[in-house]
Design a protein around this motif. Structure first.
Motif, short mmCIF file in Angstrom:
data_model
loop_
_atom_site.label_atom_id
_atom_site.label_comp_id
_atom_site.label_asym_id
_atom_site.label_seq_id
_atom_site.Cartn_x
_atom_site.Cartn_y
_atom_site.Cartn_z
N ASN A 26 90.26 152.64 89.79
CA ASN A 26 91.70 152.79 90.08
C ASN A 26 92.59 152.41 88.89
O ASN A 26 93.79 152.63 88.92
CB ASN A 26 92.08 151.91 91.28
N HIS A 27 91.97 151.78 87.88
CA HIS A 27 92.75 151.36 86.70
C HIS A 27 92.02 151.82 85.44
O HIS A 27 91.37 151.01 84.77
CB HIS A 27 92.94 149.84 86.70
N PRO A 28 92.13 153.09 85.10
CA PRO A 28 91.40 153.63 83.93
C PRO A 28 91.94 153.10 82.61
O PRO A 28 91.32 153.25 81.56
CB PRO A 28 91.64 155.14 84.05
N ASN A 80 96.71 140.78 84.04
CA ASN A 80 97.46 141.13 85.25
C ASN A 80 98.01 142.54 85.18
O ASN A 80 98.22 143.19 86.21
CB ASN A 80 98.61 140.13 85.45
N HIS A 81 98.21 143.03 83.95
CA HIS A 81 98.92 144.32 83.83
C HIS A 81 98.00 145.49 84.22
O HIS A 81 96.88 145.59 83.71
CB HIS A 81 99.42 144.51 82.39
N PRO A 82 98.44 146.37 85.10
CA PRO A 82 97.57 147.44 85.63
C PRO A 82 97.11 148.44 84.57
O PRO A 82 96.08 149.07 84.73
CB PRO A 82 98.46 148.13 86.67
N ASP A 83 97.88 148.53 83.44
CA ASP A 83 97.50 149.51 82.41
C ASP A 83 96.64 148.90 81.31
O ASP A 83 96.20 149.62 80.40
CB ASP A 83 98.77 150.12 81.77
N LYS A 140 92.83 139.97 90.62
CA LYS A 140 94.27 139.72 90.76
C LYS A 140 94.60 139.22 92.16
O LYS A 140 95.40 138.32 92.35
CB LYS A 140 95.04 141.02 90.45
N ASP A 141 93.95 139.80 93.17
CA ASP A 141 94.24 139.39 94.55
C ASP A 141 93.84 137.93 94.76
O ASP A 141 94.60 137.13 95.31
CB ASP A 141 93.49 140.28 95.54
N ASP A 159 95.77 152.41 80.31
CA ASP A 159 96.73 153.24 79.58
C ASP A 159 97.37 152.33 78.53
O ASP A 159 98.43 151.73 78.77
CB ASP A 159 97.78 153.81 80.54
N MET A 160 96.71 152.22 77.39
CA MET A 160 97.15 151.25 76.37
C MET A 160 98.48 151.66 75.74
O MET A 160 99.22 150.80 75.26
CB MET A 160 96.06 151.04 75.31
N GLU A 161 98.80 152.95 75.78
CA GLU A 161 100.12 153.40 75.30
C GLU A 161 101.21 152.74 76.15
O GLU A 161 102.14 152.12 75.64
CB GLU A 161 100.20 154.93 75.44
N SER A 162 101.03 152.84 77.47
CA SER A 162 102.01 152.26 78.39
C SER A 162 101.98 150.73 78.29
O SER A 162 103.03 150.07 78.25
CB SER A 162 101.66 152.69 79.83
N TYR A 163 100.77 150.18 78.16
CA TYR A 163 100.68 148.71 78.08
C TYR A 163 101.38 148.18 76.83
O TYR A 163 102.16 147.22 76.89
CB TYR A 163 99.22 148.24 78.10
#
Ligand code: FHN
Length: 446
Positions: A159-161, A138-141, A50-51, A163-167
């Motif tokens: 740092n980004h395990p 790009n999405h962190p989750d 991403k960076d 979270d498909m619920e949130s995604y």
């Protein structure tokens, strides 16, 4: 035109008959990858994190982009509908989404391209579709998997395990925005499910990950007339084979499926500056004809460059194809597969009593077509509506007036004995019409 009753189609989806009439759609891949200019998968192919990818966002400025020009060009090329990448796997939104800062309205462009696109293409009379990527690098989750650019970045993964619920809450929210804020959307093109992929340390994603059933219900509640493609991993919707040509209709048991062949102009969906693997105008036209002869559409892709323009090669190809469509559109729009078998190196498309023979090579003087004998009332070349003569049971069509007719008669004598009594013997001018693909229109007897 075959009614939808002969096709397998979900009862709760919109009526796809406009789609099956239109036959020819424009796919537009545009995003930050257009600036990298070396394929829309560049972020993952080069494992740019991403960076590293931020520079494309920071410098993104398609200053020459005018959606109204895109729409006029699309219409001139013969397209009847379009599908724009509202968001590709890179996660960059081409609309002013409230759910993310990673959007076109936060770049130097500063405007909502989806809004401009739907307005411009509707104004030219095209149906509007949106492509939406289920994948978002790009999405962190978004859970890192074998396709993700950060797949080998241990620190990122720690740092980004995921979270498909949130995604999926975010992803569904963006789909809701697109189907709420831009008027009637005719076609939603999801991309893509890969539930059967397994990399050992990660697996693919499908309907459970996307919550596809819930997403589909929301879509149909917001836009009941919309049609969807088949990439939600729900086993329904418009079939979307890509980058190859099917050798038969798309069928499920006894019923045909609604489908479209998705093809690029040069092998890349996104702008790829140095890729010279262009299809010729003739190849593109033959792909379209071949697909319609099998009861499908063609969704032909372009990748505008990072100034928002169509490159010269794209313009050249679509200019030639558009000229062929200007003359031959009636042999494509509203047509589908025919019950007749075409002769070698040719295709039939049909719309009611109009049967179109697309000649991929130009035969010398005669063409024998089985099972059409006695069925034809009149025949003409489509490019100039000039009569084409033929022989069937009652002998040479029309009165013999010139030496050329006598020529045809001699042919008849020589060939008649080889002549199946239900065949049609077409007599062709020696000179091939100067078009990409010559087409003969047979008007069939009622
Ligand atoms: O990964 C995408 C690809 O970049 C492109 O968008 C195509 C278009 O059909 N769909 C996916 C590959 O199947």
């Amino acid at each position: 035109m075959e009614m939808i009753k002969n096709f397998e189609w979900p009862d709760d989806y919109g009526n796809p008959e406009w789609f099956m009439e239109d036959r020819f759609g424009l796919f537009i891949h545009f995003g930050l990858f257009s600036a990298a200019a070396r394929h829309e998968w560049v972020m993952t192919l080069e494992q740019i994190g991403k960076d590293g990818y931020q520079k494309y966002f920071d410098n993104f400025n398609p200053d020459l982009l005018d959606a109204r020009k895109w729409a006029k060009k699309a219409k001139a090329a013969g397209f009847k509908y379009a599908v724009l990448t509202a968001k590709h796997h890179e996660g960059f939104a081409l609309w002013d989404t409230a759910l993310s800062d990673y959007k076109i309205s936060n770049t130097a462009y500063g405007r909502d391209l989806v809004k401009e696109y739907v307005e411009a293409f509707r104004a030219e009379g095209l149906q509007v579709g949106l492509y939406f990527s289920l994948i978002d690098w790009n999405h962190p989750d978004f859970l890192v998997d074998g396709y993700h650019p950060e797949r080998n970045n241990k620190e990122y993964i720690e740092n980004h395990p995921g979270d498909m619920e949130s995604y999926t809450k975010f992803m569904h929210g963006q789909v809701r925005e697109l189907l709420t804020n831009y008027g009637k959307i005719d076609y939603l093109w999801f991309d893509f499910s890969y539930a059967n992929r397994d990399w050992g340390d990660s697996v693919g994603k499908g309907r459970e990950d996307w919550k596809s059933e819930e997403l589909e219900k929301m879509i149909l509640s917001l836009q009941p007339d919309i049609i969807l493609n088949d990439r939600l991993d729900l086993g329904r919707g418009v079939g979307t084979p890509e980058q190859y040509q099917r050798n038969a209709k798309m069928e499920n048991g006894k019923k045909q499926l609604v489908w479209e062949a998705c093809q690029t102009l040069n092998g890349s969906w996104g702008y790829d500056r140095d890729n010279l693997d262009w299809k010729t105008p003739e190849m593109v036209t033959k792909l379209l004809i071949d697909t319609v002869s099998k009861g499908g559409n063609m969704l032909l892709n372009i990748g505008p460059n990072a100034r928002g323009e169509w490159d010269a090669k794209t313009e050249e190809i679509l200019g030639r194809v558009g000229e062929w469509m200007r003359l031959h559109g009636r042999a494509i729009y509203g047509c589908g597969a025919s019950e007749f078998d075409a002769p070698a190196d040719a295709r039939f498309t049909q719309n009611g009593n109009r049967l179109y023979l697309h000649l991929f090579s130009w035969p010398y003087r005669t063409l024998l077509i089985e099972k059409l004998g006695g069925k034809v009332a009149y025949a003409q070349l489509v490019n100039d509506n000039s009569e084409i003569k033929y022989i069937q049971d009652e002998g040479l069509s029309g009165k013999r007036k010139s030496h050329k007719d006598l020529n045809a008669e001699v042919t008849e004598i020589h060939i008649k004995d080889k002549f199946e009594d239900n065949s049609l013997l077409v007599t062709l001018p020696v000179q091939r019409p100067d078009v990409l693909v010559p087409v003969i229109e047979f008007i069939l007897k009622d």
